[in-house]
Design a protein around this motif. Structure first.
Motif, short mmCIF file in Angstrom:
data_model
loop_
_atom_site.label_atom_id
_atom_site.label_comp_id
_atom_site.label_asym_id
_atom_site.label_seq_id
_atom_site.Cartn_x
_atom_site.Cartn_y
_atom_site.Cartn_z
N GLY A 87 0.64 -1.18 0.20
CA GLY A 87 0.16 0.17 -0.39
C GLY A 87 1.36 1.09 -0.18
N PRO A 88 -0.10 2.43 -0.17
CA PRO A 88 0.85 3.55 -0.10
C PRO A 88 2.19 3.76 1.03
N THR A 89 3.08 4.37 0.73
CA THR A 89 4.06 5.20 2.15
C THR A 89 3.81 6.26 1.99
N LEU A 90 4.11 6.89 3.65
CA LEU A 90 3.80 7.87 3.29
C LEU A 90 4.68 8.65 2.73
N GLY A 120 2.94 9.54 0.26
CA GLY A 120 1.58 10.63 0.72
C GLY A 120 2.17 12.25 0.30
N ARG A 129 -6.40 6.88 -0.66
CA ARG A 129 -5.73 5.03 -0.89
C ARG A 129 -5.70 4.71 1.12
N PHE A 130 -5.72 6.06 1.63
CA PHE A 130 -4.93 5.67 2.49
C PHE A 130 -6.11 4.25 3.71
N SER A 131 -6.94 5.22 3.02
CA SER A 131 -8.75 4.99 3.71
C SER A 131 -9.01 3.41 3.51
N GLN A 152 -7.00 0.49 2.01
CA GLN A 152 -5.69 0.26 1.75
C GLN A 152 -5.64 -1.42 1.29
#
Length: 217
Positions: A91-94, A97, A143-145, A147
């Motif tokens: 999943g996307p990382t910090l 973001g 996407r963080f919500s 993942q």
């Protein structure tokens, strides 16, 4: 200074042309094979040089807002599409973001400045390009919500859409500049054509995934 300006333009045009040629390989070859992956990485590298020379030219030599917007969108989608492939299992990382946040702020700042800038390209093209950039960054931050769902398969469609759109943005910058007499069609037609191509690729990937699920069921 004039010599450096011409040199920068030469490098920009050369690497932009190479990016368009190299980008055809991952666009038209079987997805996931060695050639697709290798030429995809080269496309990212060439696009990075296009961005660097564009930023240098815009900041030091000749600020052209319409090219700035196109370059911002192309680079963002190319890098973000590449990262979708690299982070498909985690999943996307910090850092992803933060990258999206920076481009979101840049897009909003440019949107606020547009009414005060003399536009060479059609305002519709400018606003729609900025709208696409802002929408894409907001989507990426969302996407963080979700993942888990993203890792299950959305990453693939995202990768296809973004990489094809990155190529479309470069092509639009090329045709919009070279075929200036045919504006605004030379500015938005490449995007429309590549969008249709991306949807076809996504549908093909969806059918293959459905077929694989049925075989494993």
């Amino acid at each position: 200074m004039e010599t450096l300006h011409r040199l920068n333009i030469g490098v920009h045009v050369l690497f932009g042309t190479l990016a368009l040629l190299v980008g055809l390989v991952p666009l038209l070859t079987a997805k996931g094979n060695t050639a697709h992956q290798r030429f995809g990485r080269w496309f990212i590298g060439l696009t990075t040089v296009v961005l660097a020379t564009a930023v240098l030219g815009l900041a030091v030599f000749n600020f052209r807002p319409f090219l700035t917007v196109i370059v911002l969108l192309s680079v963002y989608q190319a890098y973000s599409g590449f990262r979708a492939l690299r982070t498909r299992s985690t999943g996307p990382t910090l850092s992803d973001g933060l990258f999206s946040g920076v481009f979101l702020l840049g897009g909003l700042a440019f949107l606020a400045l547009l009414p005060h800038i003399q536009l060479v390209w059609s305002p519709v093209v400018m606003y729609s390009t900025l709208g696409t950039l802002i929408t894409m960054t907001i989507y990426d931050l969302s996407r963080f919500s979700w993942q888990q769902q993203w890792r299950r398969g959305a990453w693939l469609y995202e990768h296809i859409w973004k990489m094809t759109s990155a190529y479309a943005a470069l092509l639009s910058a090329f045709t919009g500049t070279v075929l200036a007499a045919y504006k605004p069609y030379s500015q938005f037609m490449p995007s429309l054509l590549c969008s249709g191509l991306a949807l076809a690729f996504m549908f093909s990937a969806y059918r293959k995934r459905r077929h694989l699920v049925r075989l494993l069921a």
